[in-house]
Design an enzyme around this catalytic site. Structure first.
Site, PDB file in Angstrom:
ATOM      1  CG  ASP A 105      -1.823  -1.167   1.315  1.00 26.93           C
ATOM      2  OD1 ASP A 105      -2.141  -1.727   0.250  1.00 26.93           O
ATOM      3  OD2 ASP A 105      -2.220  -1.534   2.442  1.00 26.93           O
TER       4      ASP A 105
HETATM    5  N1  URA Z   1      -1.056  -5.996   3.912  1.00 25.47           N
HETATM    6  C1  URA Z   1      -1.586  -4.755   3.891  1.00 25.47           C
HETATM    7  O1  URA Z   1      -2.603  -4.506   4.497  1.00 25.47           O
HETATM    8  N2  URA Z   1      -0.941  -3.799   3.195  1.00 25.47           N
HETATM    9  C2  URA Z   1       0.219  -4.012   2.535  1.00 25.47           C
HETATM   10  O2  URA Z   1       0.759  -3.084   1.932  1.00 25.47           O
HETATM   11  C3  URA Z   1       0.751  -5.312   2.563  1.00 25.47           C
HETATM   12  C4  URA Z   1       0.106  -6.286   3.254  1.00 25.47           C
END
Ligand code: URA
Length: 237
Positions: A105
């Site tokens: 993310d």
């Molecule tokens: N899980 C998440 O919630 N976000 C990420 O970026 C990676 C794994």
């Protein structure tokens, strides 16, 4: 397989096509020991020896990079949602077809593998392969033993998804390391939401048993070492 010298140099991130053409005009490229004047000459990179700017080019078909992703950049090649991880690489590497192997993310930091090896990336990301990833996270509320038991036995997420049993290592009541073998959308955040908590910091510290190199600052990158590349490729065999 035959390829043009300029393509060899761009695919390895050593030069842009313009730089390769200029270097050839300036006599800075040698093919099998002889100076060549045009970078579009075709060669067999497995057999022919190429020197660029006085250095032998060690041919590698694909590029594998470890990046310590900073917060605020997107893990994609398309900049419509803001700066991408690819934009953190030098110009010549931005033009050799690199993409992030999986997504973090925008606000997640840490280990991201960047490559132009599509079939290996596809394999590593396949849900069938169960490649492990370790995340270090901080939570808004304290995590209880009951929450840990739920996460470790497989938790039901929103939209009906079920996360497989995760390995949970407790650092303190607001800080965990979690190992998962899937890569569902926002998986870690949704796992913590499923136990009525909230992730306030998320960092990937390991991918496919390759740990994040702590000497890389956020936003910095380096090529994977031979050993790390072997670990990555061995998982696809
Ligand atoms: N899980 C998440 O919630 N976000 C990420 O970026 C990676 C794994």
């Amino acid at each position: 397989m035959k390829m043009r010298i300029d393509k060899l140099l761009t695919s390895m991130g050593l030069a842009t096509r313009t730089e390769a053409a200029k270097a050839a005009r300036q006599g800075l490229i040698r093919l099998n020991g002889k100076v060549i004047s045009k970078a579009d000459e075709k060669i067999d990179p497995e057999i022919d020896s190429v020197e660029y700017l006085g250095k032998k080019v060690e041919y590698k078909k694909y590029v594998y990079i470890m990046m310590n992703k900073p917060s605020g950049v997107v893990s994609s090649t398309d900049g419509k949602d803001g700066d991408t991880v690819i934009s953190l690489l030098p110009d010549e590497l931005q033009r050799c077809g690199l993409f992030p192997c999986g997504r973090l993310d925008k606000d997640t930091v840490g280990l991201l593998i960047v490559t132009n090896d599509g079939s290996t990336a596809h394999y590593l990301l396949s849900p069938k392969r169960h490649v492990s990833k370790i995340y270090h996270l901080k939570t808004l509320c304290p995590v209880t033993q009951n929450d840990i038991d739920i996460l470790q036995s497989g938790v039901k997420l929103d939209h009906g998804d079920i996360a497989r049993p995760a390995k949970v290592e407790v650092i303190n009541e607001n800080e965990l390391n979690i190992t998962i073998v899937e890569g569902m959308y926002h998986q870690i955040k949704r796992m913590l939401e499923a136990v009525n908590n909230k992730v306030i910091f998320l960092e990937r510290i390991e991918f496919g048993t390759i740990p994040l190199d702590r000497s890389l600052e956020r936003g910095q990158w380096r090529y994977l070492t031979k050993e790390e590349t072997d670990i990555l490729l061995n998982q696809t065999r």
